[in-house]
Design a protein around this motif. Structure first.
Motif, PDB file in Angstrom:
ATOM      1  N   GLY A 163     -24.305  -7.956 -15.495  1.00 15.86           N
ATOM      2  CA  GLY A 163     -23.421  -8.193 -17.286  1.00 15.86           C
ATOM      3  C   GLY A 163     -24.342  -7.391 -17.981  1.00 15.86           C
ATOM      4  O   GLY A 163     -23.474  -7.592 -19.264  1.00 15.86           O
ATOM      5  N   ALA A 164     -24.873  -6.114 -17.174  1.00 19.79           N
ATOM      6  CA  ALA A 164     -25.318  -5.427 -18.826  1.00 19.79           C
ATOM      7  C   ALA A 164     -24.511  -4.952 -19.264  1.00 19.79           C
ATOM      8  O   ALA A 164     -23.628  -4.126 -18.645  1.00 19.79           O
ATOM      9  CB  ALA A 164     -26.514  -5.109 -18.194  1.00 19.79           C
ATOM     10  N   THR A 165     -24.706  -4.503 -20.878  1.00 16.80           N
ATOM     11  CA  THR A 165     -23.331  -4.042 -21.667  1.00 16.80           C
ATOM     12  C   THR A 165     -24.595  -3.032 -22.129  1.00 16.80           C
ATOM     13  O   THR A 165     -23.206  -1.911 -22.952  1.00 16.80           O
ATOM     14  CB  THR A 165     -22.858  -4.976 -22.724  1.00 16.80           C
ATOM     15  OG1 THR A 165     -23.965  -6.108 -23.099  1.00 16.80           O
ATOM     16  CG2 THR A 165     -21.718  -5.989 -21.620  1.00 16.80           C
ATOM     17  N   THR A 166     -25.365  -2.804 -22.393  1.00 23.00           N
ATOM     18  CA  THR A 166     -25.921  -1.636 -22.640  1.00 23.00           C
ATOM     19  C   THR A 166     -27.266  -1.092 -21.766  1.00 23.00           C
ATOM     20  O   THR A 166     -27.912  -1.955 -21.523  1.00 23.00           O
ATOM     21  CB  THR A 166     -26.594  -1.270 -23.826  1.00 23.00           C
ATOM     22  OG1 THR A 166     -25.263  -1.881 -25.137  1.00 23.00           O
ATOM     23  CG2 THR A 166     -27.143  -0.854 -24.710  1.00 23.00           C
ATOM     24  N   ILE A 167     -27.213   0.107 -20.865  1.00 23.22           N
ATOM     25  CA  ILE A 167     -28.795   0.960 -20.760  1.00 23.22           C
ATOM     26  C   ILE A 167     -28.981   1.930 -21.596  1.00 23.22           C
ATOM     27  O   ILE A 167     -28.633   2.708 -21.968  1.00 23.22           O
ATOM     28  CB  ILE A 167     -27.190   1.731 -18.903  1.00 23.22           C
ATOM     29  CG1 ILE A 167     -26.917   0.437 -18.458  1.00 23.22           C
ATOM     30  CG2 ILE A 167     -28.662   2.334 -18.183  1.00 23.22           C
ATOM     31  CD1 ILE A 167     -27.370  -0.625 -17.573  1.00 23.22           C
ATOM     32  N   ASN A 168     -30.267   1.102 -21.273  1.00 23.42           N
ATOM     33  CA  ASN A 168     -30.971   2.179 -22.409  1.00 23.42           C
ATOM     34  C   ASN A 168     -32.076   2.981 -21.618  1.00 23.42           C
ATOM     35  O   ASN A 168     -33.284   2.525 -20.618  1.00 23.42           O
ATOM     36  CB  ASN A 168     -31.904   1.310 -23.279  1.00 23.42           C
ATOM     37  CG  ASN A 168     -32.261   2.061 -24.381  1.00 23.42           C
ATOM     38  OD1 ASN A 168     -32.348   2.815 -24.600  1.00 23.42           O
ATOM     39  ND2 ASN A 168     -34.093   1.659 -24.825  1.00 23.42           N
ATOM     40  N   VAL A 169     -32.577   4.199 -21.269  1.00 24.00           N
ATOM     41  CA  VAL A 169     -32.663   4.728 -21.320  1.00 24.00           C
ATOM     42  C   VAL A 169     -33.893   5.602 -21.718  1.00 24.00           C
ATOM     43  O   VAL A 169     -34.257   6.432 -22.517  1.00 24.00           O
ATOM     44  CB  VAL A 169     -32.499   6.063 -20.560  1.00 24.00           C
ATOM     45  CG1 VAL A 169     -33.162   7.773 -19.469  1.00 24.00           C
ATOM     46  CG2 VAL A 169     -30.785   6.077 -19.870  1.00 24.00           C
ATOM     47  N   PRO A 170     -35.383   4.750 -22.209  1.00 24.66           N
ATOM     48  CA  PRO A 170     -36.606   5.555 -22.651  1.00 24.66           C
ATOM     49  C   PRO A 170     -37.097   6.407 -21.620  1.00 24.66           C
ATOM     50  O   PRO A 170     -37.517   5.949 -21.138  1.00 24.66           O
ATOM     51  CB  PRO A 170     -37.387   4.047 -23.020  1.00 24.66           C
ATOM     52  CG  PRO A 170     -36.704   2.846 -21.783  1.00 24.66           C
ATOM     53  CD  PRO A 170     -35.639   3.777 -21.229  1.00 24.66           C
ATOM     54  N   ASP A 171     -38.180   7.231 -23.209  1.00 24.68           N
ATOM     55  CA  ASP A 171     -39.517   7.972 -23.018  1.00 24.68           C
ATOM     56  C   ASP A 171     -39.668   7.177 -23.519  1.00 24.68           C
ATOM     57  O   ASP A 171     -40.415   7.886 -24.069  1.00 24.68           O
ATOM     58  CB  ASP A 171     -38.197   9.450 -23.084  1.00 24.68           C
ATOM     59  CG  ASP A 171     -39.696  10.847 -23.246  1.00 24.68           C
ATOM     60  OD1 ASP A 171     -40.819   9.319 -22.196  1.00 24.68           O
ATOM     61  OD2 ASP A 171     -39.384  11.363 -23.754  1.00 24.68           O
TER      62      ASP A 171
END
Ligand code: KIV
Ligand code: ZN
Length: 515
Positions: A163-171
């Motif tokens: 159910g995640a609607t945003t996937i964040n890719v942090p550096d």
């Protein structure tokens, strides 16, 4: 969401506040949030509700106030964190819970002491838990920049299913290079089967000075949300600067397949507000918001710009909110002229009573200073915030004697909890003498971590704007003061800081808490 829309997620109030010393009170957070909302930022990350009662209250206050932007709270992938974030955001018009867990080998083994299977299981559980509070859930893979691509694909696919609607890719540690980070984003979007069910986002730190370049490279490769902060404030070397991301994308529409819906004319106002509140000055040569960003010094450049602006300018200063710092008002100006100039500057004082109080301060200033500039008005508004603090100490009188060959001396009278008290003190300079006198009366016992003076406008009749940072028992506060007399401005700043320290421990700085 259309593919040509770039979502701006501002984390000045959360990651920005993790800058050493950049602490903000609840009221200050609400003021910055209002300015971000006026700029039409899509998502405002207001804080980390589990970090302290004060952090919870600040996120709640922002969530209760902001109507146009989505308000977000950060939570580790833990039940207590998520429930606390859900509670803080209960009254928000539009809420997001942002939950995270680390995914790099070094973080999983050494920090979490969890296997990759356990991390996936925990992440899925956390997203499902967050969905009980809101249908807008963001998942971040902390240290994604040093995580294995296969593992990122696996965990992101699982949390999207959950159910995640945003996937964040942090550096997280600012380790990546632009081409590499762009490739990572492209591969994720190509390989994750359900990638089309979520917005992919980036969150870059600036340890190698590449946060903006890495973010833009990710956008070129399909990211449609950028996490950033005003003035690039943030943990260690900071986060990607909002103003640089937004203006790069806007200015190079020939290259970017998307754009933001921000009102860029609010950028300079937001930058000044954040700088005033946190005490972090903006370097003059900083892109977009530095004082010299649109100044042409060389004769050849000046000549070119006068003949045809585009010879040396790729953006218009007014498009990011630089106004001619014109003389707006003088001592004969009336209340209506004052009100309408504030409106033109986008300053909303809230009530009539606040307008009247600001007008009285303006009249005082106009008596001392013949020309009142836009920047002076901004400082008056900061003073409004200062007065809104719970003030137990007030400056009644200050007299300093500074003479060649003599030891500077200050006589200070303060009202403390309604009782007037006076003292004299000597110091190595007039400010030092004034601070020693104030400290003798207040006995705050605080350590002075920062003292900085800036002139608000040019000229020797300019107001000096002073910021102090005080630390006591692990608590950090910033105090501000402005006056045409810099010794008085300094005293006001110190007293403002002491008032904040005396107020009930509203919130611990996130770096001081145990999360
Ligand atoms: O830098 C980081 O990884 C973070 C996460 C919490 C998104 O700030
Ligand atoms: Zn971060």
């Amino acid at each position: 969401m259309s593919q040509d829309r770039l979502i701006i997620f501002d984390t000045t109030l959360r990651d920005g506040e993790q800058s050493p010393g950049a602490s903000m009170t609840k009221d200050e957070k609400v003021r910055i949030a209002r300015a971000l909302e006026k700029m039409r930022v899509d998502v405002i990350e207001a804080g980390f509700p589990i970090a302290s009662v004060g952090d919870f209250e600040a996120v709640k206050a922002v969530a209760d106030t902001i109507k146009e932007s989505r308000v977000c709270g950060l939570a580790r992938a833990l039940e207590a964190d998520i429930d606390r974030a859900g509670e803080a955001l209960k009254e928000a018009n539009a809420a997001r819970i942002h939950t995270f867990i680390a995914t790099s080998p070094v973080h999983m083994e050494r920090k979490l002491r969890m296997s990759p299977d356990q991390v996936v299981e925990q992440a899925v559980w956390a997203v499902k838990r967050a969905r009980k509070f809101t249908d807008d859930v963001e998942f971040s893979a902390e240290d994604a920049g040093r995580s294995e691509l296969d593992f990122l694909c696996r965990i992101f696919e699982a949390v999207i299913d959950a159910g995640a609607t945003t996937i964040n890719v942090p550096d997280t540690v600012g380790y990546n290079l632009p081409s590499q980070f762009g490739d990572t984003m492209r591969h994720l979007l190509e390989r994750i089967p359900n990638a089309d069910k979520a917005i992919f986002s980036v969150h870059c730190h600036n340890d190698l000075g590449l946060a903006v370049a890495n973010s833009l490279s990710a956008v070129m490769n399909g990211a449609r949300q950028v996490e950033c902060t005003i003035n690039g404030l943030g943990e260690r070397a900071g986060n990607a600067a909002l103003e640089e991301i937004v203006m790069a994308v806007r200015t190079r529409q020939d290259k970017f397949p998307c754009d933001t819906t921000l009102d860029t004319t609010q950028i300079v106002n937001c930058s000044k507000l954040v700088s005033n509140i946190t005490g972090f000055p903006v370097q003059p040569n900083k892109a977009i918001v530095g004082a010299n960003a649109f100044a042409h010094e060389s004769g050849i450049h000046q000549d070119g710009v006068l003949k045809h602006r585009e010879t040396y300018e790729i953006m218009r200063a007014e498009d990011v909110g630089w106004t001619q710092n014109r003389m707006v008002l003088g001592k004969h100006s009336g209340r209506n002229a004052f009100r309408s100039r504030l409106e033109e500057l986008g300053i909303d004082l809230g009530s009539e009573a606040e307008l009247n109080a600001a007008f009285a301060r303006f009249k005082d200033l106009a008596d001392k200073k013949h020309e009142v500039f836009d920047d002076d008005l901004q400082a008056l508004v900061t003073e409004k915030g200062i007065e809104a603090e719970n003030e137990r100490i007030r400056l009644v009188a200050l007299r300093v004697v500074s003479e060649t060959g003599e030891v500077p001396n200050a006589d200070v009278t303060l009202s403390i909890d309604g009782q007037e008290r006076s003292v004299s003190a000597e110091g190595s300079g007039p400010v030092d003498a004034a601070y020693r006198a104030i400290e003798a009366l207040v006995e705050s016992g605080a350590d002075l971590k920062l003292y900085s003076v800036n002139n608000i406008t040019s000229g020797t009749d300019s107001q000096g704007e002073v910021t102090v940072r005080l630390e006591k028992g692990g608590r950090l506060v910033n105090g501000q003061g402005a006056d045409t007399d810099i010794v008085i401005a300094s005293a006001k700043a110190y007293i403002n800081g002491c008032n904040k320290l005396l107020a009930p421990a509203e919130r611990a700085h996130p770096q001081v808490g145990d999360v």
